[in-house]
Design a protein around this motif. Structure first.
Motif, PDB file in Angstrom:
ATOM      1  N   MET A   1       0.833  -1.196   0.000  1.00 39.63           N
ATOM      2  CA  MET A   1       0.000   0.000   0.000  1.00 39.63           C
ATOM      3  C   MET A   1       0.868   1.245   0.000  1.00 39.63           C
ATOM      4  N   ALA A   2       2.052   1.176   0.688  1.00 39.57           N
ATOM      5  CA  ALA A   2       2.922   2.347   0.790  1.00 39.57           C
ATOM      6  C   ALA A   2       3.546   2.709  -0.552  1.00 39.57           C
ATOM      7  N   LEU A   3       3.527   1.775  -1.506  1.00 41.55           N
ATOM      8  CA  LEU A   3       4.126   2.042  -2.804  1.00 41.55           C
ATOM      9  C   LEU A   3       3.264   2.970  -3.635  1.00 41.55           C
ATOM     10  N   PHE A   4       2.033   3.175  -3.254  1.00 37.59           N
ATOM     11  CA  PHE A   4       1.110   3.970  -4.035  1.00 37.59           C
ATOM     12  C   PHE A   4       0.794   5.286  -3.336  1.00 37.59           C
ATOM     13  N   SER A   5       0.603   6.310  -4.150  1.00 41.60           N
ATOM     14  CA  SER A   5       0.321   7.626  -3.585  1.00 41.60           C
ATOM     15  C   SER A   5      -1.062   7.696  -2.970  1.00 41.60           C
ATOM     16  N   ASP A   6      -2.014   6.992  -3.557  1.00 38.33           N
ATOM     17  CA  ASP A   6      -3.348   6.948  -2.959  1.00 38.33           C
ATOM     18  C   ASP A   6      -4.155   5.832  -3.596  1.00 38.33           C
ATOM     19  N   LEU A   7      -5.136   5.354  -2.861  1.00 42.09           N
ATOM     20  CA  LEU A   7      -6.100   4.380  -3.364  1.00 42.09           C
ATOM     21  C   LEU A   7      -7.458   5.029  -3.202  1.00 42.09           C
ATOM     22  N   GLU A   8      -8.149   5.170  -4.297  1.00 43.07           N
ATOM     23  CA  GLU A   8      -9.349   6.002  -4.281  1.00 43.07           C
ATOM     24  C   GLU A   8     -10.569   5.229  -4.749  1.00 43.07           C
ATOM     25  N   LEU A   9     -11.656   5.351  -4.005  1.00 40.62           N
ATOM     26  CA  LEU A   9     -12.942   4.775  -4.389  1.00 40.62           C
ATOM     27  C   LEU A   9     -13.727   5.805  -5.169  1.00 40.62           C
ATOM     28  N   ALA A  10     -14.227   5.394  -6.324  1.00 43.52           N
ATOM     29  CA  ALA A  10     -15.057   6.305  -7.116  1.00 43.52           C
ATOM     30  C   ALA A  10     -16.518   6.010  -6.840  1.00 43.52           C
ATOM     31  N   LYS A  11     -17.288   7.051  -6.600  1.00 35.65           N
ATOM     32  CA  LYS A  11     -18.714   6.882  -6.345  1.00 35.65           C
ATOM     33  C   LYS A  11     -19.477   6.924  -7.654  1.00 35.65           C
ATOM     34  N   ILE A  21     -13.523   1.351  -9.245  1.00 39.10           N
ATOM     35  CA  ILE A  21     -13.499   0.902  -7.853  1.00 39.10           C
ATOM     36  C   ILE A  21     -12.382   1.616  -7.091  1.00 39.10           C
ATOM     37  N   TYR A  22     -11.160   1.534  -7.602  1.00 37.96           N
ATOM     38  CA  TYR A  22     -10.058   2.258  -6.995  1.00 37.96           C
ATOM     39  C   TYR A  22      -8.912   2.401  -7.987  1.00 37.96           C
ATOM     40  N   LYS A  23      -7.982   3.259  -7.653  1.00 37.69           N
ATOM     41  CA  LYS A  23      -6.770   3.426  -8.447  1.00 37.69           C
ATOM     42  C   LYS A  23      -5.563   3.414  -7.521  1.00 37.69           C
ATOM     43  N   GLY A  24      -4.469   2.872  -7.991  1.00 38.52           N
ATOM     44  CA  GLY A  24      -3.219   2.903  -7.247  1.00 38.52           C
ATOM     45  C   GLY A  24      -2.137   3.450  -8.155  1.00 38.52           C
ATOM     46  N   CYS A  25      -1.513   4.543  -7.779  1.00 41.33           N
ATOM     47  CA  CYS A  25      -0.508   5.210  -8.609  1.00 41.33           C
ATOM     48  C   CYS A  25       0.811   5.264  -7.852  1.00 41.33           C
ATOM     49  N   ALA A  26       1.900   4.844  -8.482  1.00 44.05           N
ATOM     50  CA  ALA A  26       3.210   4.966  -7.861  1.00 44.05           C
ATOM     51  C   ALA A  26       3.532   6.442  -7.653  1.00 44.05           C
ATOM     52  N   ARG A  27       4.293   6.740  -6.624  1.00 40.99           N
ATOM     53  CA  ARG A  27       4.628   8.131  -6.333  1.00 40.99           C
ATOM     54  C   ARG A  27       5.564   8.719  -7.385  1.00 40.99           C
ATOM     55  N   GLN A  28       6.432   7.862  -7.930  1.00 43.01           N
ATOM     56  CA  GLN A  28       7.469   8.363  -8.827  1.00 43.01           C
ATOM     57  C   GLN A  28       6.983   8.490 -10.273  1.00 43.01           C
ATOM     58  N   GLN A  29       7.184   9.655 -10.852  1.00 46.49           N
ATOM     59  CA  GLN A  29       6.889   9.879 -12.265  1.00 46.49           C
ATOM     60  C   GLN A  29       8.093   9.427 -13.103  1.00 46.49           C
ATOM     61  N   PHE A  30       7.826   9.047 -14.333  1.00 49.98           N
ATOM     62  CA  PHE A  30       8.900   8.575 -15.205  1.00 49.98           C
ATOM     63  C   PHE A  30       9.473   9.741 -16.002  1.00 49.98           C
ATOM     64  N   SER A  31      10.791   9.877 -15.969  1.00 49.16           N
ATOM     65  CA  SER A  31      11.467  10.890 -16.781  1.00 49.16           C
ATOM     66  C   SER A  31      11.573  10.374 -18.205  1.00 49.16           C
TER      67      SER A  31
END
Length: 285
Positions: A1-11, A21-31
């Motif tokens: 869970m810590a690898l992702f910036s947020d997990l979000e439920l969409a209403k 249902i949810y999204k998980g995005c890594a904190r690091q952007q790709f150069s």
């Protein structure tokens, strides 16, 4: 869970298989000054979407160098048709870009499918890691619900093994569904589902419904105290990955036959009524 910036439920107001249902995005952007990452990501998305017309699970790797190598996969719920699977998966690349941007890893989960990608060397997490949960607001305690639910859980845990990764059924008004990632073996799948079920019992208690998403599997259940309504979005019963049970097909066939017979009977009744009416008319003359 810590690898992702947020997990979000969409209403959302509709129980559609394309609801977020949810999204998980890594904190690091790709150069990506050369654009090679974008090319690899685009190629991977294209491959995943094209395969979704043929199969409900596909995993691939794209990229010409170690810096641009990306592994991605999609999986559709086992009870979706090929067409529904494609309609679901085809939305994921655009959603991934909107929700996560150019991150080095992302996961987007819809009701009927999900997409996961990560660059080479991305830190791995346990298959049992819980990514997301949602528990129904209503609780039912002291009505025998928990016993019914737990029995349904046992049926499902056995079912995902015989179904090779997917199983859905309804037991005494409790609709349950379980699915493992497509490359997980039967034994590991059973263990993952068992873990998810235990988390549902602990995390959600006597909630009337719940969804538990682990890294390599997920489960969902809904309880209908007054019986499963015909209009509900309860899960399609299935004994194997991606195929509905024969009893379900038989039920549809019987319904068509009965409906056709009723239609013929109604037509006969109408003809007899018209005949009697005409006879009465001529008798009056």
């Amino acid at each position: 869970m810590a690898l992702f910036s947020d997990l979000e439920l969409a209403k959302s107001s509709s129980p559609d298989y394309t609801n977020l249902i949810y999204k998980g995005c890594a904190r690091q952007q790709f150069s990506d000054p050369s654009g090679l990452y974008s090319q690899s990501l685009s190629a991977m998305f294209g491959s995943l979407v094209s395969q979704s017309t043929k199969t409900r699970f596909y995993k691939t790797t794209t990229g010409t160098t170690s810096q641009t190598t990306i592994t991605g996969l999609f999986q559709c719920r086992g009870d979706l048709s090929n067409n529904d699977c494609y309609n679901c998966v085809s939305r994921l690349p655009v959603l991934s870009g909107k929700l996560c941007g150019k991150t080095i890893a992302a996961r987007v989960q819809l009701s009927g499918c999900y997409l996961l990608y990560e660059v080479a060397g991305f830190a791995q997490i346990s298959g049992m890691e819980m990514l997301f949960k949602t528990c129904g607001k209503n609780n039912i305690a002291g009505t025998g619900f928990e016993e019914r639910r737990d029995t349904a859980f046992g049926v499902m845990q056995n079912g995902v093994v015989s179904g090779h990764g997917f199983y859905a059924t309804t037991y005494e008004s409790v609709s349950v569904l379980g699915q493992c990632e497509g490359d997980v073996g039967d034994s590991d799948c059973s263990g993952c589902i068992k873990n998810a079920l235990e988390k549902a019992q602990v995390e959600c208690g006597s909630s009337i419904s719940a969804q538990i998403y682990l890294h390599k599997c997920f489960i969902a259940y809904s309880y209908y105290p007054n019986g499963v309504p015909r209009s509900s979005s309860s899960y399609h019963s299935s004994g194997s990955s991606g195929s509905s049970s024969s009893s379900g097909t038989t039920g549809k066939t019987v319904a068509i036959i009965v409906g056709g017979t009723a239609g013929v009977g109604f037509l006969v009744i109408c003809l007899l009524f018209v005949k009697n009416l005409m006879k009465k008319k001529y008798d009056d003359y």
